[in-house]
Structures are given as structure tokens and as C-alpha cells.
Write a protein that holds these residues in place. Structure first.
Motif, PDB file in Angstrom:
ATOM      1  N   ASN A 149       0.796  -1.233  -0.083  1.00 51.82           N
ATOM      2  CA  ASN A 149       0.014   0.036  -0.023  1.00 51.82           C
ATOM      3  C   ASN A 149       0.834   1.148  -0.012  1.00 51.82           C
ATOM      4  O   ASN A 149       1.473   1.402   0.949  1.00 51.82           O
ATOM      5  CB  ASN A 149      -0.873  -0.054   1.122  1.00 51.82           C
ATOM      6  CG  ASN A 149      -1.941   1.276   1.281  1.00 51.82           C
ATOM      7  OD1 ASN A 149      -2.153   1.615   0.135  1.00 51.82           O
ATOM      8  ND2 ASN A 149      -2.465   1.709   2.265  1.00 51.82           N
ATOM      9  N   ILE A 150       0.874   1.927  -1.196  1.00 50.65           N
ATOM     10  CA  ILE A 150       1.515   3.238  -1.249  1.00 50.65           C
ATOM     11  C   ILE A 150       0.630   4.277  -0.988  1.00 50.65           C
ATOM     12  O   ILE A 150      -0.314   4.350  -2.177  1.00 50.65           O
ATOM     13  CB  ILE A 150       2.633   3.160  -2.513  1.00 50.65           C
ATOM     14  CG1 ILE A 150       3.657   2.049  -2.374  1.00 50.65           C
ATOM     15  CG2 ILE A 150       3.203   4.572  -2.576  1.00 50.65           C
ATOM     16  CD1 ILE A 150       4.370   1.871  -3.356  1.00 50.65           C
ATOM     17  N   SER A 151       0.661   5.292  -0.416  1.00 50.65           N
ATOM     18  CA  SER A 151      -0.432   6.425  -0.339  1.00 50.65           C
ATOM     19  C   SER A 151       0.197   7.738  -0.216  1.00 50.65           C
ATOM     20  O   SER A 151       1.342   7.710   0.067  1.00 50.65           O
ATOM     21  CB  SER A 151      -1.657   6.205   0.415  1.00 50.65           C
ATOM     22  OG  SER A 151      -1.002   6.363   1.882  1.00 50.65           O
ATOM     23  N   GLY A 152      -0.731   8.854  -0.413  1.00 46.47           N
ATOM     24  CA  GLY A 152       0.160  10.195  -0.341  1.00 46.47           C
ATOM     25  C   GLY A 152      -0.620  11.115  -1.410  1.00 46.47           C
ATOM     26  O   GLY A 152      -1.549  10.672  -1.987  1.00 46.47           O
ATOM     27  N   SER A 153       0.329  12.125  -1.932  1.00 42.91           N
ATOM     28  CA  SER A 153      -0.008  13.086  -2.876  1.00 42.91           C
ATOM     29  C   SER A 153       1.177  13.555  -3.412  1.00 42.91           C
ATOM     30  O   SER A 153       2.153  13.091  -3.207  1.00 42.91           O
ATOM     31  CB  SER A 153      -0.769  14.233  -2.088  1.00 42.91           C
ATOM     32  OG  SER A 153       0.319  15.047  -1.552  1.00 42.91           O
TER      33      SER A 153
END
Length: 309
Positions: A149-153
Motif C-alpha cells: 500500500n503506497i499512498s500520499g499526494s
């Protein structure tokens, strides 16, 4: 090809930052708990930058400045909050010997019931700044597991604030769960004049230690040169627009100044002529009065025969 090994001597460490020596390849090992947490990492100009995040919160809240590097590689092991809240400034695509950057996030091979991949948070809440968005960096997991799971902006743009567009949610690419792309908006950072061609470094990302060896092409053929020209086209085009705007603004300022000066000069000219006209009228009246007075005395002399006395 150039092999880069044991280059930690090119890193100057302090309490708040790690600073790589410019023009030298640089490897930063954050292999202990909180080793690089909250620190600024300044990658070298004109060379490669490799960062290993290998323990609990090792790179948490760290900031990576790699805008002037030729290549950036970040590997993240499956440790709790390892690279959570990591901030990344990727290399500019017009840099010399530019290679597309990458971040590789490891997947836990045997997650326990109390510590699953979703609770590690080791690649979550990233904040990435890239001039061309996903054209400048690959976000990948080290296998095709859906647990990663890679998340962010991510923000893109050619200005210092990367204000052209903003991606607020990552998602695995179509057909794979190991490569990520922007979900919202789908057309994130869709520059119409950009090329998606980029050189990807061939490495084995199965372990953090493998990333310690960095390779770069020693020769650049005509195709690579053309790609570099296309990547820098938009940047130089913006510089031309800025120069043209400065010329237009400068011309308008000079024109307004000239018009203002002409108006002032015209006003002064009218005022001066008006005063001169009044003075002329006074002199003419005085001359007429004097002439009339002289004529009156001359007439008396004529009849009194005393003009010559």
C-alpha cells in the motif's frame, strides 16, 4: 557502465541533516530505528543519490532534496512507519544525465495476524514533488502482491511551487498491483507537449542491499539526445514566454511615460503661450495709448506754431 560502491564517505552528517558532496555519487543508509527520521537529506548535484530506509521509522518525516541530482532511488523495507510522511523532491528532467527516479516499497512476506501489511504504514502519506508527475518517478512494490500500500499526494509543474496539478490519491496501475499511478484526477499532470520516454535503471529490487549498486549509461546516443531535448522543450518555452512578457510590460511602461511627458509639455506650452498673449495685449494697448497721446500733442503744435521752440 559505472558501478558505485561504498560511497558513504561522500555524506556529511549532522544532527539535523545529511548532505551529499556535489558531483559525487552518494548512498545514505538509514538502517537503524529513527536513523534519518525528521532529517533533511540533500542529494548531490550532477550525480546519483541512493537512500535505504531499513528500520522502524527510519525515514519517517524525512525530506529528500534531489532536484539537481541525475537520479534518485529510495528503497523502503517492511518496517512499521519506516518512510511514513516522507517528502520527496525528484530530479529535474532537464538535468544532465537524467534518469527516471524510483521508490520501491517492500511487501511483508509473512504478515502476522496482529501486524498485517495494512498496519505497517511504511509507505503511506508520502508527499512527492515532481516536475512531470509520474513521468519523473516510478512508485512500485517489490512484488505483485495486493498487500502493498503506497499512498500520499503528488504535485507537478515547472514552477517552484509545482502548482500545475495535484494528485491526491495513488492506485495500482491497470493489470498490476505493484506499479502505482494517480487515481484522482485520472488525467493528472497531462502536459500535452511532454514525452513519456525516460530511461529506467535496470536493477534488482528484491532486497535493500541490491540497491547499493547503481548503474548509469556511459554513452548517450542520438535517440537519448532527442529525448532530452523534448523533455526540456517546455521548460525553455516558459522562459521564452517570460522574456516576451517582460518586453511587452517594459514597452507599455515606456510608452505610458512618453505619453505622460508629452501631456505635461503640452500643458506647459499652452500656459506659457497664454501668458505671452496677455503680455502682448498689454504692450499693444500701451503702444496704442502712447501713439494716441503723441498725436494729440502734435496737433496742438501745428496750430500754435511752437513745435520747433
Amino acid at each position: 557502465w559505472l558501478n558505485v560502491l561504498n560511497v558513504n564517505v561522500n555524506v556529511i552528517a549532522s544532527e539535523y541533516e545529511y548532505r551529499c558532496v556535489d558531483d559525487q555519487p552518494c548512498i545514505i543508509d538509514c538502517m537503524n530505528s529513527n536513523k534519518c527520521a525528521g532529517k533533511a537529506i540533500y542529494c548531490p548535484s550532477n550525480n546519483h543519490c541512493v537512500i535505504h530506509c531499513g528500520s522502524v521509522a527510519a525515514c519517517k518525516h524525512s525530506i529528500v532534496y534531489a532536484q539537481h541530482s541525475s537520479f534518485l532511488s529510495i528503497s523502503v523495507t517492511a518496517s512499521v512507519s519506516n518512510a511514513q510522511y516522507l517528502v520527496i523532491y525528484t530530479p529535474f528532467p532537464w538535468n544532465e544525465n537524467y534518469v527516471k527516479s524510483k521508490l520501491v516499497c517492500a511487501t511483508a512476506t509473512e504478515p502476522s495476524p496482529t501486524q498485517t501489511q495494512q498496519t505497517l504504514h511504511h509507505c503511506e502519506d508520502l508527499q512527492i514533488f515532481a516536475s512531470r508527475g509520474f513521468n519523473d518517478i516510478d512508485l512500485t512494490c517489490d512484488d505483485d502482491s495486493a498487500l502493498c500500500n503506497i499512498s500520499g499526494s503528488m504535485q507537478c509543474g515547472y514552477d517552484e511551487q509545482y502548482s500545475y496539478d495535484r494528485c491526491v490519491e495513488f492506485t495500482p496501475s491497470t493489470g498490476t498491483s505493484s506499479v502505482y499511478e494517480c487515481l484522482t484526477p485520472v488525467e493528472f499532470c497531462a502536459f500535452p507537449h511532454l514525452t513519456t520516454t525516460a530511461t529506467v535503471l535496470p536493477t534488482n529490487d528484491s532486497s535493500a542491499a541490491a540497491a547499493a549498486t547503481v548503474s548509469a549509461p556511459s554513452d548517450v546516443d542520438d535517440g537519448d539526445e532527442n529525448a532530452d531535448e523534448e523533455r526540456s522543450f517546455a521548460f525553455h518555452k516558459e522562459e521564452e514566454y517570460d522574456s516576451l512578457l517582460l518586453v511587452i510590460v517594459g514597452t507599455l511602461v515606456i510608452s505610458c511615460t512618453i505619453l505622460l511627458m508629452m501631456g505635461v509639455c503640452g500643458f506647459l506650452y499652452v500656459r506659457l503661450n497664454h501668458k505671452q498673449g496677455k503680455a502682448s495685449q498689454i504692450i499693444q494697448r500701451y503702444m496704442m495709448h502712447s501713439h494716441s497721446h503723441h498725436s494729440h500733442h502734435g496737433g496742438n503744435c501745428k496750430y500754435m506754431n511752437s513745435c520747433t521752440n
